[in-house]
Write a protein that holds these residues in place. Structure first.
Motif, short mmCIF file in Angstrom:
data_model
loop_
_atom_site.label_atom_id
_atom_site.label_comp_id
_atom_site.label_asym_id
_atom_site.label_seq_id
_atom_site.Cartn_x
_atom_site.Cartn_y
_atom_site.Cartn_z
N VAL A 21 0.86 -1.18 0.00
CA VAL A 21 0.00 0.00 0.00
C VAL A 21 0.90 1.23 0.00
O VAL A 21 1.84 1.32 0.80
CB VAL A 21 -0.92 0.01 1.25
CG1 VAL A 21 -1.75 1.28 1.30
CG2 VAL A 21 -1.82 -1.22 1.25
N HIS A 22 0.61 2.16 -0.89
CA HIS A 22 1.43 3.37 -1.01
C HIS A 22 0.55 4.61 -0.85
O HIS A 22 -0.52 4.70 -1.46
CB HIS A 22 2.12 3.42 -2.37
CG HIS A 22 2.86 2.16 -2.72
ND1 HIS A 22 4.09 1.84 -2.19
CD2 HIS A 22 2.53 1.13 -3.54
CE1 HIS A 22 4.48 0.66 -2.67
NE2 HIS A 22 3.55 0.21 -3.49
N LEU A 23 1.02 5.54 -0.04
CA LEU A 23 0.39 6.86 0.07
C LEU A 23 1.18 7.79 -0.84
O LEU A 23 2.41 7.89 -0.71
CB LEU A 23 0.45 7.34 1.52
CG LEU A 23 -0.05 8.75 1.80
CD1 LEU A 23 -1.54 8.88 1.48
CD2 LEU A 23 0.19 9.13 3.26
N LEU A 334 -8.65 -3.81 8.93
CA LEU A 334 -7.61 -4.46 8.14
C LEU A 334 -6.33 -4.52 8.95
O LEU A 334 -5.89 -3.51 9.48
CB LEU A 334 -7.33 -3.67 6.86
CG LEU A 334 -8.35 -3.74 5.74
CD1 LEU A 334 -7.76 -3.11 4.49
CD2 LEU A 334 -8.78 -5.15 5.45
N LEU A 336 -2.82 -4.77 8.31
CA LEU A 336 -1.92 -4.70 7.16
C LEU A 336 -0.63 -5.48 7.37
O LEU A 336 -0.09 -6.06 6.44
CB LEU A 336 -1.58 -3.23 6.84
CG LEU A 336 -2.74 -2.37 6.32
CD1 LEU A 336 -2.26 -0.95 6.04
CD2 LEU A 336 -3.37 -2.97 5.07
N VAL A 452 -4.19 3.93 6.39
CA VAL A 452 -3.14 4.87 5.97
C VAL A 452 -3.22 6.14 6.82
O VAL A 452 -2.20 6.63 7.33
CB VAL A 452 -3.30 5.21 4.47
CG1 VAL A 452 -2.45 6.41 4.09
CG2 VAL A 452 -2.94 4.00 3.62
N ARG A 455 -1.79 6.29 10.30
CA ARG A 455 -0.33 6.30 10.39
C ARG A 455 0.24 7.68 10.07
O ARG A 455 1.45 7.85 10.06
CB ARG A 455 0.26 5.27 9.42
CG ARG A 455 0.01 3.82 9.83
CD ARG A 455 0.18 2.88 8.65
NE ARG A 455 0.25 1.48 9.04
CZ ARG A 455 -0.80 0.73 9.37
NH1 ARG A 455 -2.00 1.26 9.37
NH2 ARG A 455 -0.65 -0.54 9.71
N GLU A 456 -0.64 8.64 9.80
CA GLU A 456 -0.21 9.96 9.34
C GLU A 456 -0.68 11.04 10.30
O GLU A 456 -1.68 10.87 11.00
CB GLU A 456 -0.84 10.24 7.96
CG GLU A 456 -0.26 9.43 6.84
CD GLU A 456 1.16 9.86 6.53
OE1 GLU A 456 1.35 11.03 6.16
OE2 GLU A 456 2.08 9.04 6.66
#
Lengths: 466, 43
Positions: A21-23, A334, A336, A452, A455-456
């Motif tokens: 998975v990419h942001l 999820l 991950l 995502v 985590r940000e």
């Protein structure tokens, strides 16, 4: 294969076959979308044109981005090829071991929910309670057919299992008495409407049940409209205080409050948030399972409404989590880094193979949603699985067995979907329930975005509270 | 910020080698079931 989407200020790229998975930022999002189909010089020209007002987008910054993309490709984290079809074929050839049983200890219920897939708990048959002897035989069958599996699961299900509570307790005691000798570890679960929940049930369940599902549909007016007693009264006032006490005594762990939403409340978010505001932090809200013509059935017009609810839910969960008042929604949990291996993703839920349902009279079915369908009877707990052709049909029912799944980016998250839903929608367990697929993809997008985002640091684009 | 940030995930290719123990819970969402093997390793 990759899948890209934007949600609540986050731009996400999923590399389907590696699970990466990419942001990404806007430029990377656009470049990745065109990267495999556009000549490099043309891609550079287009990006310089599109981002002409951004001084950071230059030929050299684009070259740097291309190098990053190639590096990810080399690490097999982007544009990864699908090499799993043969794994699915090999997996089909494995020896079948049963590791979970859904014990229908009661084909009767003390509520009369209008949308019940089990026909008010009777599964289109007579009212019935499972005897201790039948349940004991089911546990013996499970032990004997579980091979090297150590962890065995047994669900107490119905109907309403608390209508046969004494048998449930005796079966737990029997299973526990066989753990040391067999090297097995039983995990029991209970699904209840809560009407008969009292201190004695609570104490036993909190000691012995690995997980408990508590059925609640949301706000009083929503819940009471559909989940009525046989005399036609709503059940909200009866069960909510019991659920709150139960969860408190359980320490707030290993349970979830599960609701069903229907055409009547396709905009289900207020009902879900009501459950969170009651103090329940482990929540699930599921689309109704019923025939297309049923008044409760979700319609095509409901689809965008439901999708919007899922998106708003993700935003609200993020907001509450950042405020220290988070709750969990099962489809968004999820994992991950510690989630399922590829074999699990190919095999799916295991219905008809490693997971079977047992009726009160000891008949075996592929899962609880097939019970009462004569064509899907697989055997019984005394003879074992005698319809081996049907078992083999389920065994081969991986995500690669369905042509409709071939190009779906979510296939390693859903594993081909629910066989029962597919059968009811298409007439075949190898079909797909397309409406359910579309909802599933939306849920996975929301779940990925949420993982995502957590985590940000907070983004300014995150939506305001619902 | 970097234009591409890779989020840590389980490598599905690698899971062909370290997965398949079958001790995980059955499921009725596959993707959110924690891997029992990974959990026991962690414990």
């Amino acid at each position: 294969m990759i899948h890209q989407f934007k949600l609540h200020g986050y731009s996400v790229v999923l590399d389907v076959f590696s699970g990466s998975v990419h942001l990404v930022d806007d430029l990377a999002y656009d470049v990745i979308a065109l990267y495999e189909t556009t000549d490099r010089a043309e891609l550079t020209r287009r990006m310089l044109e599109k981002y002409r007002d951004d001084p950071d987008v230059t030929v050299s910054s684009l070259e740097e981005l291309y190098a990053d993309i190639e590096s990810l490709r080399a690490q097999k984290k982007l544009f990864t090829e699908d090499t799993y079809e043969n794994v699915a074929v090999d997996w089909k050839a494995r020896k079948t071991e049963v590791k979970a049983l859904c014990l229908h200890v009661a084909h009767t219920c003390n509520l009369n929910c209008s949308y019940c897939f089990a026909s008010q708990g009777r599964y289109h048959g007579p009212r019935a309670l499972m005897s201790y002897e039948t349940g004991k035989q089911a546990l013996d069958f499970l032990i004997a057919h579980s091979g090297k599996r150590r962890n065995l699961e047994v669900d107490f299900f119905g109907g309403e299992p608390l209508l046969n509570w004494d048998v449930c307790k005796r079966l737990v005691a029997y299973a526990r008495s066989r753990e040391e000798e067999t090297g097995k570890r039983f995990r029991f679960t209970l699904t209840t409407n809560g009407v008969l929940l009292d201190d004695e049930v609570t104490e036993f369940a909190n000691r012995e049940m690995h997980n408990v599902v508590l059925s609640l549909d949301g706000r009083k007016e929503t819940h009471d409209a559909l989940r009525k007693t046989p005399s036609g009264e709503g059940s909200y006032d009866c069960i909510v205080p019991k659920f709150q006490r139960f969860v408190e005594k359980r320490g707030g762990r290993n349970y979830y409050v599960r609701g069903t939403f229907t055409h009547r409340n396709a905009a289900f978010l207020p009902d879900l948030l009501h459950m969170a505001d009651l103090g329940f932090a482990e929540l699930s809200m599921e689309p109704v399972v019923c025939a297309p013509g049923d008044p409760a059935a979700l319609t095509e017009e409901d689809f965008p409404v439901v999708c919007e609810q899922y998106e708003q839910l993700a935003a609200e969960m993020l907001r509450r989590e950042r405020a220290g008042k988070g709750f969990r929604f099962y489809h968004y949990n999820l994992d991950l880094t510690g989630g399922p291996c590829l074999y699990k993703r190919l095999a799916g839920c295991g219905s008809g193979t490693e997971y079977l349902a047992v009726t009160p009279t000891g008949e075996l079915y592929p899962c609880h949603q097939f019970v009462g369908e004569p064509a899907y009877r697989m055997g019984d707990v005394w003879q074992g699985v005698t319809n081996t052709a049907l078992r083999d049909e389920f065994k081969g029912c991986s995500v690669y067995a369905r042509a409709e799944c071939k190009d779906c980016w979510a296939k390693l998250y859903c594993s081909g979907g629910c066989a029962a839903n597919a059968m009811h929608a298409s007439g075949s367990i190898r079909g797909v329930y397309e409406y359910g697929c579309r909802l599933f993809r939306k849920r996975i997008e929301c779940a990925l975005m949420l993982q995502v985002a957590l985590r940000e640091p907070q983004k300014t684009e995150e939506k305001e509270p619902v | 910020m970097k234009r591409i940030q890779t989020i840590e995930t389980r490598d599905l290719q690698q899971s062909l080698k370290d997965g398949g123990c079958g001790e995980c819970q059955t499921s009725c969402g596959v993707a959110n079931q924690p891997c029992e093997h990974a959990k026991e390793q962690k414990d």
